[in-house]
Motif scaffolding. Sequence first.
Motif, mmCIF file in Angstrom:
data_model
loop_
_atom_site.group_PDB
_atom_site.id
_atom_site.type_symbol
_atom_site.label_atom_id
_atom_site.label_comp_id
_atom_site.label_asym_id
_atom_site.label_seq_id
_atom_site.Cartn_x
_atom_site.Cartn_y
_atom_site.Cartn_z
ATOM 1 N N ARG A 112 46.065 42.540 25.678
ATOM 2 C CA ARG A 112 46.619 41.472 26.516
ATOM 3 C C ARG A 112 45.561 40.900 27.442
ATOM 4 N N GLY A 113 45.507 39.587 27.493
ATOM 5 C CA GLY A 113 44.575 38.909 28.372
ATOM 6 C C GLY A 113 45.250 38.264 29.568
ATOM 7 N N ASP A 114 46.547 38.511 29.736
ATOM 8 C CA ASP A 114 47.290 37.856 30.811
ATOM 9 C C ASP A 114 47.419 38.718 32.054
ATOM 10 N N ARG A 115 46.685 39.821 32.113
ATOM 11 C CA ARG A 115 46.735 40.704 33.287
ATOM 12 C C ARG A 115 45.434 41.494 33.370
ATOM 13 N N TRP A 116 45.153 41.971 34.555
ATOM 14 C CA TRP A 116 43.984 42.813 34.776
ATOM 15 C C TRP A 116 44.293 44.240 34.347
ATOM 16 N N HIS A 117 43.310 44.909 33.784
ATOM 17 C CA HIS A 117 43.439 46.300 33.350
ATOM 18 C C HIS A 117 42.509 47.175 34.189
ATOM 19 N N TYR A 118 43.021 48.326 34.602
ATOM 20 C CA TYR A 118 42.166 49.301 35.263
ATOM 21 C C TYR A 118 41.200 49.919 34.266
ATOM 22 N N LEU A 119 39.995 50.195 34.747
ATOM 23 C CA LEU A 119 39.034 51.030 34.046
ATOM 24 C C LEU A 119 38.953 52.345 34.814
ATOM 25 N N SER A 120 38.382 53.370 34.215
ATOM 26 C CA SER A 120 38.358 54.679 34.873
ATOM 27 C C SER A 120 37.201 54.828 35.853
ATOM 28 N N LEU A 127 38.470 51.191 45.997
ATOM 29 C CA LEU A 127 38.412 50.269 44.870
ATOM 30 C C LEU A 127 38.050 50.969 43.557
ATOM 31 N N ALA A 128 38.596 50.440 42.462
ATOM 32 C CA ALA A 128 38.246 50.877 41.115
ATOM 33 C C ALA A 128 37.906 49.635 40.292
ATOM 34 N N TYR A 129 37.102 49.820 39.261
ATOM 35 C CA TYR A 129 36.765 48.689 38.404
ATOM 36 C C TYR A 129 37.986 48.255 37.606
ATOM 37 N N ILE A 130 38.081 46.944 37.414
ATOM 38 C CA ILE A 130 39.148 46.345 36.621
ATOM 39 C C ILE A 130 38.515 45.364 35.634
ATOM 40 N N MET A 131 39.270 45.007 34.600
ATOM 41 C CA MET A 131 38.738 44.110 33.581
ATOM 42 C C MET A 131 39.782 43.098 33.163
ATOM 43 N N ASP A 132 39.317 41.874 32.969
ATOM 44 C CA ASP A 132 40.137 40.782 32.466
ATOM 45 C C ASP A 132 39.768 40.591 30.998
ATOM 46 N N PHE A 133 40.671 40.958 30.094
ATOM 47 C CA PHE A 133 40.372 40.863 28.672
ATOM 48 C C PHE A 133 40.570 39.465 28.105
ATOM 49 N N SER A 134 40.859 38.472 28.953
ATOM 50 C CA SER A 134 40.889 37.096 28.451
ATOM 51 C C SER A 134 39.474 36.545 28.354
ATOM 52 N N ASP A 135 38.585 37.000 29.256
ATOM 53 C CA ASP A 135 37.214 36.483 29.246
ATOM 54 C C ASP A 135 36.129 37.555 29.402
ATOM 55 N N GLY A 136 36.516 38.823 29.540
ATOM 56 C CA GLY A 136 35.539 39.904 29.636
ATOM 57 C C GLY A 136 34.995 40.158 31.021
ATOM 58 N N TYR A 137 35.553 39.502 32.028
ATOM 59 C CA TYR A 137 35.056 39.690 33.389
ATOM 60 C C TYR A 137 35.442 41.069 33.919
ATOM 61 N N GLN A 138 34.460 41.769 34.498
ATOM 62 C CA GLN A 138 34.717 43.021 35.198
ATOM 63 C C GLN A 138 34.486 42.805 36.677
ATOM 64 N N GLY A 139 35.385 43.332 37.468
ATOM 65 C CA GLY A 139 35.271 43.286 38.916
ATOM 66 C C GLY A 139 35.858 44.570 39.456
ATOM 67 N N TYR A 140 36.354 44.520 40.661
ATOM 68 C CA TYR A 140 37.028 45.700 41.199
ATOM 69 C C TYR A 140 38.224 45.267 42.013
ATOM 70 N N GLY A 141 39.213 46.169 42.052
ATOM 71 C CA GLY A 141 40.455 45.898 42.753
ATOM 72 C C GLY A 141 40.930 47.133 43.481
#
Length: 158
Positions: A112-120, A127-141
């Motif tokens: 799914r690309g319509d929501r942010w996913h947690y990474l471990s 904060l933990a790293y998160i990823m947007d699978f619509s465009d591959g952007y990694q950030g943190y939330g």
Amino acid sequence: MTKQAQQAVLAAELPERGQPLAGGVFVTRYWLNGVERAFILLPDELSGPWGEYGVKIEGADSYSDGEANTRAMAEAGSVIAIKALELGGHIPSCLEGQLLMAAKADGLVEIRGDRWHYLSTQFSANLAYIMDFSDGYQGYGYKLGERSVRPVRSIPIQ
């Protein structure tokens, strides 16, 4: 109850990328801690908070080893980490998230690309790293919010 996962795969028995393997979809081969491994996306989607806001979890800051991160998270009480381990998988690390994005971009897996996913991979106590699978952007939330997780499995190639 923890699912019994396939423990290893012979190199000669590896399917093509995007094909079924060990209860999921074979994403790619990669090296982790000196061992060549098969990386597999599991079909399950989980959601929940990453962990406790304001608490730094020792051992959950690897950029490559999602299984080690997930085990550290579970030991600290993270519900999504415990659920991922019960499925015989783990939450992807930053590196593993990029491997998933490459497979998605190649049309081999659906995420799914319509929501942010947690990474471990943990960024800080808050904060933990998160990823947007619509465009591959990694950030943190923030760790306290509910986000999706796509568990993966990594098994040695023999």
